[in-house]
Write an enzyme that holds these catalytic residues in place. Structure first.
Site, mmCIF file in Angstrom:
data_model
loop_
_atom_site.group_PDB
_atom_site.id
_atom_site.type_symbol
_atom_site.label_atom_id
_atom_site.label_comp_id
_atom_site.label_asym_id
_atom_site.label_seq_id
_atom_site.Cartn_x
_atom_site.Cartn_y
_atom_site.Cartn_z
ATOM 1 N N LYS A 222 11.207 15.201 -26.523
ATOM 2 C CA LYS A 222 11.788 16.547 -26.505
ATOM 3 C C LYS A 222 10.740 17.509 -27.055
ATOM 4 C CE LYS A 222 14.770 14.479 -29.063
ATOM 5 N NZ LYS A 222 15.878 14.121 -29.989
ATOM 6 N N ASP A 255 20.169 16.490 -30.304
ATOM 7 C CA ASP A 255 21.351 15.666 -30.062
ATOM 8 C C ASP A 255 22.001 16.060 -28.735
ATOM 9 O OD1 ASP A 255 21.029 14.419 -32.577
ATOM 10 O OD2 ASP A 255 22.129 16.038 -33.554
#
Length: 294
Positions: A222, A255
């Site tokens: 990410k 998340d």
């Protein structure tokens, strides 16, 4: 592929502090202070529930709050399997958010520290198509032993397992080599840039992929405003840009990304579609305060 996703991780209350400027030692600073439900595992589970995924969430909370949390998760489309702890309260996380959206954390993991193998019985894996474990579960001996046992049973059943390192600070504290040893062989790892660098010592994206790919089946990194990438021991295979949005609070963005990707992957989407959906979920997350869907 079975569609149920088993998530194991922390339940926390996030106390989010957004000061108007630098903190003044020994004096006051005006700030917005908000309470939100949080915890990396809980965030992933709730985001998965918001995406209509079939998600089972295992965690440990203070015994006096167990019923409240069970009702909370059920109301958000998550099947809870919570253990109530009679010695420690539920965890609390204080998040200090800078004006640019960057965060610093003060963590009291509370009951999460007592997660045990008794909380992870064999039948949890029935009808599960993927196991996702927050890295926080590896940072203390008891929970670590419990999730390592779960990983071994999942692998024996042929159920893919994924890990999210979750915290650069704790990675540095326990040592990258130890974390890699504990999680080696996981089918997936979802790491942000800082976590990837901490784990392998490389800053270049392709090198991070190659090095982490020696230990994990597929590597997803990410990259915040740069988007996200997927690859493995052969380097970067796929890279997509981020959406341009106004960042309010980056809490839980990773998340949300993981949930978006995993929900799409379990539903049978291609890696390219899953990566795009992960990026979209992360972009949605940063536009509101807190780590769960608003």
């Amino acid at each position: 592929m079975k569609s149920r996703i088993l998530v194991v991780g922390d339940v926390m209350t996030d106390i989010i502090v957004m000061p108007e400027g630098p903190i003044v030692k020994g004096s006051d600073r005006r700030a917005k202070v908000r309470n939100r439900p949080g915890g990396s595992g809980a965030n992933q589970a709730v985001w998965l529930g918001a995406m209509q995924a079939d998600v089972l969430f295992v965690a440990r909370v203070g015994a006096d709050e167990r019923a409240m949390y069970e009702n909370y998760f059920r109301g958000l489309g998550v099947v809870p399997a919570l253990a109530g702890d009679r010695t420690l309260p539920s965890g609390v996380l204080v998040t200090i958010v800078d004006p640019d959206g960057e965060r610093s954390f003060l963590t009291d993991r509370g009951a999460n520290l007592n997660l045990s193998s008794d909380d992870l019985p064999e039948d949890l894996l029935d009808d599960v198509g993927m196991v996702v474990v927050s890295g926080y579960s590896f940072f203390s001996p008891g929970p670590r032993a419990a999730v390592q046992g779960l990983f071994a049973r999942a692998k024996a059943r042929g159920v893919p397992v994924a890990v999210d390192p979750a915290s650069v600070g704790f990675l540095v504290e326990v040592g990258a080599a130890a974390f890699v040893e504990w999680t080696h062989g996981a089918d997936w790892i979802f790491a942000n840039q800082s976590e990837a660098e901490a784990l392998c010592g490389a800053s270049a994206l392709d090198e991070q992929m190659r090095l982490l790919g020696q230990h994990y089946g597929t590597v997803v990194i990410k990259r915040g405003r740069l988007g996200a990438a997927l690859g493995g021991r052969d380097g970067v295979r796929l890279e997509l840009p981020a959406q341009v949005v106004d960042v309010v609070d980056s809490t839980g963005a990773g998340d949300a990304f993981a949930a978006g990707f995993i929900a799409a992957h379990v539903a049978g989407d291609t890696n390219a579609v899953a990566l795009a959906k992960g990026i979209a979920a992360g972009a949605r997350a940063v536009q509101s305060i807190g780590g769960q869907p608003s």
